[in-house]
Design an enzyme around this catalytic site. Structure first.
Site, PDB file in Angstrom:
ATOM      1  N   TYR A 147      36.446  31.720  28.997  1.00 13.00           N
ATOM      2  CA  TYR A 147      37.335  32.095  27.888  1.00 13.00           C
ATOM      3  C   TYR A 147      37.936  30.865  27.210  1.00 13.00           C
ATOM      4  O   TYR A 147      39.117  30.869  26.843  1.00 13.00           O
ATOM      5  CB  TYR A 147      38.479  32.996  28.387  1.00 13.00           C
ATOM      6  CG  TYR A 147      38.032  34.118  29.292  1.00 13.00           C
ATOM      7  CD1 TYR A 147      37.329  35.212  28.775  1.00 13.00           C
ATOM      8  CD2 TYR A 147      38.280  34.088  30.664  1.00 13.00           C
ATOM      9  CE1 TYR A 147      36.900  36.237  29.598  1.00 13.00           C
ATOM     10  CE2 TYR A 147      37.857  35.112  31.496  1.00 13.00           C
ATOM     11  CZ  TYR A 147      37.170  36.172  30.964  1.00 13.00           C
ATOM     12  OH  TYR A 147      36.750  37.176  31.777  1.00 13.00           O
ATOM     13  N   TYR A 184      40.831  46.355  33.497  1.00 13.72           N
ATOM     14  CA  TYR A 184      39.836  45.288  33.395  1.00 13.72           C
ATOM     15  C   TYR A 184      38.803  45.522  34.491  1.00 13.72           C
ATOM     16  O   TYR A 184      39.163  45.709  35.659  1.00 13.72           O
ATOM     17  CB  TYR A 184      40.462  43.889  33.573  1.00 13.72           C
ATOM     18  CG  TYR A 184      39.397  42.825  33.525  1.00 13.72           C
ATOM     19  CD1 TYR A 184      38.924  42.339  32.298  1.00 13.72           C
ATOM     20  CD2 TYR A 184      38.795  42.349  34.692  1.00 13.72           C
ATOM     21  CE1 TYR A 184      37.891  41.409  32.258  1.00 13.72           C
ATOM     22  CE2 TYR A 184      37.762  41.410  34.649  1.00 13.72           C
ATOM     23  CZ  TYR A 184      37.324  40.962  33.432  1.00 13.72           C
ATOM     24  OH  TYR A 184      36.283  40.053  33.394  1.00 13.72           O
ATOM     25  N   ASP A 235      37.987  50.889  41.323  1.00  9.18           N
ATOM     26  CA  ASP A 235      37.637  49.466  41.279  1.00  9.18           C
ATOM     27  C   ASP A 235      38.701  48.709  42.071  1.00  9.18           C
ATOM     28  O   ASP A 235      39.808  48.478  41.582  1.00  9.18           O
ATOM     29  CB  ASP A 235      37.581  49.008  39.811  1.00  9.18           C
ATOM     30  CG  ASP A 235      37.285  47.514  39.689  1.00  9.18           C
ATOM     31  OD1 ASP A 235      37.341  46.797  40.705  1.00  9.18           O
ATOM     32  OD2 ASP A 235      37.023  47.068  38.551  1.00  9.18           O
ATOM     33  N   LYS A 254      35.358  39.945  45.017  1.00  4.94           N
ATOM     34  CA  LYS A 254      36.347  38.859  45.150  1.00  4.94           C
ATOM     35  C   LYS A 254      36.610  38.446  46.602  1.00  4.94           C
ATOM     36  O   LYS A 254      35.870  37.637  47.150  1.00  4.94           O
ATOM     37  CB  LYS A 254      37.653  39.270  44.459  1.00  4.94           C
ATOM     38  CG  LYS A 254      37.534  39.233  42.937  1.00  4.94           C
ATOM     39  CD  LYS A 254      38.894  39.348  42.305  1.00  4.94           C
ATOM     40  CE  LYS A 254      38.844  39.422  40.794  1.00  4.94           C
ATOM     41  NZ  LYS A 254      38.665  38.145  40.126  1.00  4.94           N
TER      42      LYS A 254
HETATM   43  N1  PMP Z   1      37.051  44.411  38.401  1.00  8.78           N
HETATM   44  C1  PMP Z   1      38.281  43.881  38.560  1.00  8.78           C
HETATM   45  C2  PMP Z   1      39.433  44.789  38.880  1.00  8.78           C
HETATM   46  C3  PMP Z   1      38.472  42.499  38.426  1.00  8.78           C
HETATM   47  O1  PMP Z   1      39.707  41.993  38.563  1.00  8.78           O
HETATM   48  C4  PMP Z   1      37.353  41.680  38.152  1.00  8.78           C
HETATM   49  C5  PMP Z   1      37.485  40.175  38.011  1.00  8.78           C
HETATM   50  N2  PMP Z   1      38.703  39.666  37.622  1.00  8.78           N
HETATM   51  C6  PMP Z   1      36.093  42.273  38.002  1.00  8.78           C
HETATM   52  C7  PMP Z   1      35.987  43.636  38.139  1.00  8.78           C
HETATM   53  C8  PMP Z   1      34.876  41.459  37.691  1.00  8.78           C
HETATM   54  O2  PMP Z   1      34.503  40.708  38.775  1.00  8.78           O
HETATM   55  P1  PMP Z   1      33.583  39.390  38.586  1.00  8.78           P
HETATM   56  O3  PMP Z   1      34.418  38.395  37.837  1.00  8.78           O
HETATM   57  O4  PMP Z   1      33.266  38.990  39.987  1.00  8.78           O
HETATM   58  O5  PMP Z   1      32.377  39.805  37.830  1.00  8.78           O
END
Ligand code: PMP
Length: 428
Positions: free
Chosen positions: A16, A144, A245, A274
């Site tokens: 970004y 997100y 998620d 993560k």
């Molecule tokens: N879902 C959530 C809730 C996230 O916080 C993130 C990353 N910040 C993602 C999906 C995407 O994961 P990645 O950056 O490993 O593709």
């Protein structure tokens, strides 16, 4: 090679950030414990856990050993037609941590890809039931879910810049995000918009997707466990799958192993990422119930996904070791202590006129300003105090490695860094 930092500045895109007019990117020489060590020797307490994944910190002996061990066998083999013990060991851990509720695990390469796979599961589920018209997703604003296209389609439409991708992104349904922050503040109004959209569109909705309890990159917004419980009930009532998620919230961050446990319900499909590998390597997992597996495979169909690095053995080994270490560690006490430290240590900032809100949940501390944070200035103020932060939007926040709870002096440095970042943002 010319100076590598010059090469980086001229040729490498950072997240970004503009390439032509680059922002500072500080050279890192190493990382150890809860600190990042810059090239000039300066040590910064890591308030970000490397974007929320390094829950144990850095150079963790058990995790280093797991990778070294696996490297002695093989770094990688394809997962099509071959299999290996690290994948099975990790799957066993994930199935156990979720009390045997799930039947299947799909190993994906990153959080975004996990979200793609979860969405694909939901679409294939309804396709195989002879209901291909159920292909839209319902989510809540301020979410997100990643930067790939299906994931972007369920990110907040304003922050996710949907206008840039109009006609390309599938048009999903967005309910208002709940305002409640704790169970006691719950009002039925918090789910009204969600319920209305579900009632009106259930015939074309494959799944609901959202981040339970904490919406992360979309604004560090907290909602009541009750919202998750009500959403689960409505998904059942209207025959829609529920995807949660937990890529950001999983593995203890909100105080329970998974955030949805606080609501007392489970999703049909669970996305993890993560902290799965303790922040060592990229890996994500999608867990699915028996119902989802049977639905997807009805009529002889199979789940149509299979990335090159699926279930990478190095990543699976370190993930299994990370879970073993987490479970052995006093993570609940550490997360509680961090929550208390953020609640108490940031409270006085709420009195400043430029601060809109201060909040903490689990190992997450947030200061929300009334105006956008001048990121570089705030970051440098925190660095002068010996802390690493990466503010975004109107937020200065921390999600540190859990062992920070055991080190009063470093915890104090992180809090001082947050205070300095807030004050620097508010001055002139
Ligand atoms: N879902 C959530 C809730 C996230 O916080 C993130 C990353 N910040 C993602 C999906 C995407 O994961 P990645 O950056 O490993 O593709």
């Amino acid at each position: 090679m010319t100076d590598w930092k010059e090469l980086d500045r001229r040729h490498i895109w950072h997240p970004y950030a503009p390439l032509l007019n680059p922002m500072p990117a500080y050279p890192v020489a190493g990382a150890e414990g809860v600190e990042i060590i810059l090239e000039d020797g300066k040590r910064l307490v890591d308030g970000m856990a490397s974007w929320w994944c390094a829950i144990h910190g850095y150079r963790v002996p058990e995790l280093d050993a797991a990778i070294r061990d696996q490297l002695g066998r093989m770094a990688h083999v394809m997962f099509g037609g071959l299999t290996h013990e690290p994948a099975a060991r990790l799957a066993a851990h994930l199935l156990r941590l979720t009390d045997g509720f799930y039947r299947a695990v799909f190993f994906a390469d990153s959080g975004s890809v996990a979200v793609e796979v979860a969405i694909k599961m939901a679409l294939q589920y309804w396709f195989a039931q002879g209901r291909p018209e159920k292909k839209r997703l319902l989510t809540i604003r301020h979410g997100y879910h990643g930067d790939t296209f299906a994931a972007m389609s369920v990110c907040d439409p304003v922050q996710g810049m949907h206008h840039m991708f109009r006609g390309v992104l599938p048009e999903q349904l967005f309910a208002e995000a709940p305002r409640a922050r704790t169970d006691t503040e719950w009002q039925d109004e918090d789910i009204a918009s969600f319920r209305r959209l579900l009632q009106a569109h259930a015939h074309e909705i494959a799944a609901v997707i959202f981040e339970p309890l904490v919406q992360g990159a979309g604004g560090m917004r907290f909602h009541a466990p009750r919202f998750v419980r009500e959403a689960r009930r409505l998904c059942d009532e209207y025959e829609v799958l529920l995807i949660l998620d937990e890529i950001a919230t999983g593995f203890g961050r909100t105080g329970s192993m998974f955030a949805h446990e606080q609501a007392g319900v489970r999703p049909d499909i669970l996305c993890l990422g993560k902290a799965l590998t303790g922040g060592y390597m990229t890996l994500a997992a999608v867990l699915a119930t028996e119902k989802v597996v049977e639905g997807v495979e009805a009529g002889g169909h199979v789940l149509m996904h299979g990335p090159t690095f699926m279930a990478n053995p190095l990543a699976c080994s370190v993930a299994a070791a990370s879970i073993e270490l987490l479970v052995r560690s006093p993570w609940q006490a550490r997360v509680k202590k961090l929550e208390a430290a953020f609640s108490e240590g940031l409270a006085e900032l709420a009195k400043l006129s430029g601060v809109a809100d201060v909040r903490a949940r689990g190992a997450i501390g947030v200061v929300e300003l009334r105006h956008p944070v001048p990121v570089v200035k705030a970051q440098q103020a925190a660095m002068r105090e010996g802390a690493w932060l990466r503010p975004f939007g109107r937020l200065i926040y921390a999600m540190p490695p859990y062992p920070l709870a055991d080190d009063e002096a470093k915890l104090a440095r992180l809090l001082a860094g947050m205070h300095a970042a807030v004050r620097a943002s508010l001055e002139g």
